[in-house]
Design a protein around this motif. Structure first.
Motif, PDB file in Angstrom:
ATOM      1  N   ALA A  15       0.830  -1.205   0.000  1.00 28.75           N
ATOM      2  CA  ALA A  15       0.000   0.000   0.000  1.00 28.75           C
ATOM      3  C   ALA A  15       0.864   1.254   0.000  1.00 28.75           C
ATOM      4  O   ALA A  15       0.552   2.243  -0.691  1.00 28.75           O
ATOM      5  N   ALA A  16       1.947   1.233   0.759  1.00 26.77           N
ATOM      6  CA  ALA A  16       2.856   2.378   0.788  1.00 26.77           C
ATOM      7  C   ALA A  16       3.494   2.585  -0.582  1.00 26.77           C
ATOM      8  O   ALA A  16       3.663   3.727  -1.041  1.00 26.77           O
ATOM      9  N   HIS A  17       3.834   1.490  -1.254  1.00 27.47           N
ATOM     10  CA  HIS A  17       4.424   1.598  -2.592  1.00 27.47           C
ATOM     11  C   HIS A  17       3.427   2.200  -3.575  1.00 27.47           C
ATOM     12  O   HIS A  17       3.795   3.037  -4.419  1.00 27.47           O
ATOM     13  N   GLU A  18       2.160   1.793  -3.478  1.00 27.22           N
ATOM     14  CA  GLU A  18       1.135   2.349  -4.363  1.00 27.22           C
ATOM     15  C   GLU A  18       1.001   3.855  -4.164  1.00 27.22           C
ATOM     16  O   GLU A  18       0.866   4.613  -5.139  1.00 27.22           O
ATOM     17  N   LEU A  19       1.015   4.300  -2.905  1.00 26.26           N
ATOM     18  CA  LEU A  19       0.961   5.734  -2.643  1.00 26.26           C
ATOM     19  C   LEU A  19       2.142   6.450  -3.281  1.00 26.26           C
ATOM     20  O   LEU A  19       1.988   7.507  -3.917  1.00 26.26           O
ATOM     21  N   HIS A  20       3.318   5.871  -3.119  1.00 22.06           N
ATOM     22  CA  HIS A  20       4.527   6.492  -3.662  1.00 22.06           C
ATOM     23  C   HIS A  20       4.445   6.608  -5.182  1.00 22.06           C
ATOM     24  O   HIS A  20       4.740   7.677  -5.749  1.00 22.06           O
ATOM     25  N   VAL A  21       4.028   5.542  -5.843  1.00 20.69           N
ATOM     26  CA  VAL A  21       3.934   5.562  -7.304  1.00 20.69           C
ATOM     27  C   VAL A  21       2.886   6.572  -7.762  1.00 20.69           C
ATOM     28  O   VAL A  21       3.120   7.375  -8.672  1.00 20.69           O
ATOM     29  N   ALA A  22       1.719   6.551  -7.117  1.00 24.99           N
ATOM     30  CA  ALA A  22       0.663   7.481  -7.500  1.00 24.99           C
ATOM     31  C   ALA A  22       1.095   8.925  -7.295  1.00 24.99           C
ATOM     32  O   ALA A  22       0.832   9.800  -8.145  1.00 24.99           O
ATOM     33  N   ASP A  23       1.775   9.197  -6.188  1.00 27.26           N
ATOM     34  CA  ASP A  23       2.186  10.565  -5.876  1.00 27.26           C
ATOM     35  C   ASP A  23       3.264  11.075  -6.822  1.00 27.26           C
ATOM     36  O   ASP A  23       3.298  12.268  -7.167  1.00 27.26           O
ATOM     37  N   THR A  24       4.160  10.196  -7.246  1.00 29.32           N
ATOM     38  CA  THR A  24       5.276  10.615  -8.096  1.00 29.32           C
ATOM     39  C   THR A  24       4.949  10.562  -9.585  1.00 29.32           C
ATOM     40  O   THR A  24       5.797  10.895 -10.412  1.00 29.32           O
TER      41      THR A  24
END
Length: 479
Positions: free
Chosen positions: A265-274
């Motif tokens: 979930a943290a990785h998904e946030l990072h990808v979406a944000d960047t």
């Protein structure tokens, strides 16, 4: 008997607030030197300052009058017998109404019978749902529809989506639409916010939560949507006593759901944000406007989840109003959060800028928005005061002072279908008012400087409000 933190108003019945400036939150204009005549809980008239026949008069010289504030996302009535502390904090901070975001058959039945607690100065319950939608009551489309029908019969004002998944969510939404019952709440991770809006979801809470709204504004949306979505595992089979166990589990989890953030979930946030694409975000905002899909960001709730161990929350002097046992639960949840991997906590910290960015874009585009806090049960969210924290965070996001004020007043009145009686300082409207020391149209921090509050036609001065806080600090019980 619960503590009587709030004493009867020093002035009530028929009285006049003399020589004040009325703030018209809809037209964004000021009307100085006005007398507000109040009778029987309503604004009887507003006239240019002059002689008055009322025996009771409040000196409003130098003050600015705005509608009372609405906290559109709280859980104050999760503990009806212990609500006096939270209600006192609301009054002291100018909060005159709220939306209850979790309920039960008992809560709905008690409301219908007039049995809910209503201590002096209590805010108005503007809307409440029934039981939270979870995998337990939405495991099949039939179960989801049945739960919606049950809540409708019990008088729920809306349905609250919580820990649902795609099929159960849309089955509940379809039945709610058929019954003309709004559905508010959380978007499941496997639901596209555009699809939810197109099918009639009324209000999205917490900007999601999670990654789904941000995924819709990502250039990598297709890849992110293809990832399997994991959710909090809750029992789907009903056994005797299971609902009580489930409610206890949820109460523990909601103190800080971010403590359960997985590395995926943290990785998904990072990808979406960047991989943010402003054009896609703008298209999403346009869709929300088209379908009248509201947003209740609750930035203070998001901040306390993602930064629970910062001095701003850990050393907050307003903890003196919170029940010691509640503080103990908050500290325990913070310790669980601290055990998350560094990379996960870094992704959560970095996500904050994306949350502010999305909030500003929605506001700039004209997406309908209301102000809420998720107070009562959420770690480090102090009831009443939290709405003022929300004002500050909305300003940090770049929202104008008038937009912030409207979210807590006229927008809220429109959201709750009360635009003809609430959310304005005007003749015939309810006498729920906040007197401020400075002009809130030029600086949002003026919203914090309260000179007095009129709630349901009763007047509490600044000294009265301070006395309420002193009594609560001496016997803290808020949750």
């Amino acid at each position: 008997m619960p503590p009587a933190y709030v004493h009867p108003p020093t002035t009530s019945g028929i009285f006049t607030i003399r020589d004040t400036t009325v703030v018209d939150v809809r037209t964004e204009t000021l009307h100085p030197h006005q007398d507000i005549h109040i009778a029987d809980g309503k604004i009887a008239a507003i006239t240019h300052t002059g002689a008055t026949t009322d025996e009771q008069t409040i000196d409003g010289h130098g003050t600015y009058v705005v509608p009372g504030f609405i906290d559109a996302h709280t859980h104050a009535l999760n503990w009806p017998k212990e609500v006096a502390g939270a209600y006192a904090l609301m009054l002291a901070n100018g909060v005159v109404g709220f939306r209850q975001m979790s309920g039960s058959p008992e809560l709905l039945t008690d409301r219908a019978a007039g049995r809910l607690p209503a201590p002096t100065g209590a805010p108005e319950l503007l809307a409440t749902c029934g039981t939270l939608l979870t995998p337990m009551n939405t495991s099949t489309a039939e179960d989801a529809a049945k739960e919606v029908r049950t809540q409708h019969k019990l008088g729920a004002d809306f349905i609250k989506a919580g820990m649902t998944q795609h099929d159960g969510f849309f089955a509940a939404l379809t039945e709610a639409q058929r019954l003309e019952l709004p559905l508010d709440g959380h978007l499941p991770g496997d639901v596209d916010p555009r699809e939810a809006a197109q099918h009639g979801m009324r209000c999205i809470e917490h900007l999601g939560p999670g990654a789904t709204v941000y995924t819709a504004a990502s250039t990598e949306e297709k890849t992110l949507r293809a990832q399997p979505q994991k959710s909090i595992k809750l029992p789907k089979v009903k056994l005797p006593g299971m609902e009580r166990v489930l409610n206890a589990l949820i109460a523990r989890l909601v103190i800080n759901p971010a403590a359960l953030t997985s590395t995926d979930a943290a990785h998904e946030l990072h990808v979406a944000d960047t991989t943010y694409d402003e054009a896609k975000a703008a298209e999403l905002a346009d869709l929300f406007i088209e379908h009248d899909t509201w947003q209740c960001p609750t930035l203070i709730r998001l901040h306390t989840q993602q930064f629970p161990d910062t001095p701003a929350h850990q050393d907050d002097p307003r903890q003196r109003y919170i029940a010691p046992a509640e503080l103990k639960r908050w500290r325990k949840a913070t310790k669980r959060f601290a055990k998350l991997p560094d990379k996960t906590r870094k992704a959560l910290r970095e996500h904050w800028d994306a949350q502010l960015r999305m909030t500003k874009l929605f506001a700039d585009k004209g997406v309908p928005m209301i102000a809420g806090t998720d107070a009562n049960g959420a770690g480090w969210v102090i009831p009443g005061f939290a709405l003022h924290d929300e004002f500050d965070l909305l300003a940090d996001a770049g929202l104008s002072p008038v937009t912030i004020l409207q979210m807590a007043t006229s927008n809220a009145a429109r959201f709750f279908g009360r635009a003809d009686t609430h959310g304005q300082v005007a003749q015939g409207f309810h006498a729920d008012l906040v007197l401020l020391q400075r002009n809130p149209l030029s600086d949002h921090t003026a919203l914090h400087e309260i000179s007095g509050v009129v709630r349901d036609g009763g007047w509490w001065s600044r000294a009265d409000l301070d006395a309420i806080l002193d009594r609560l600090a001496a016997d803290p019980s808020a949750r």
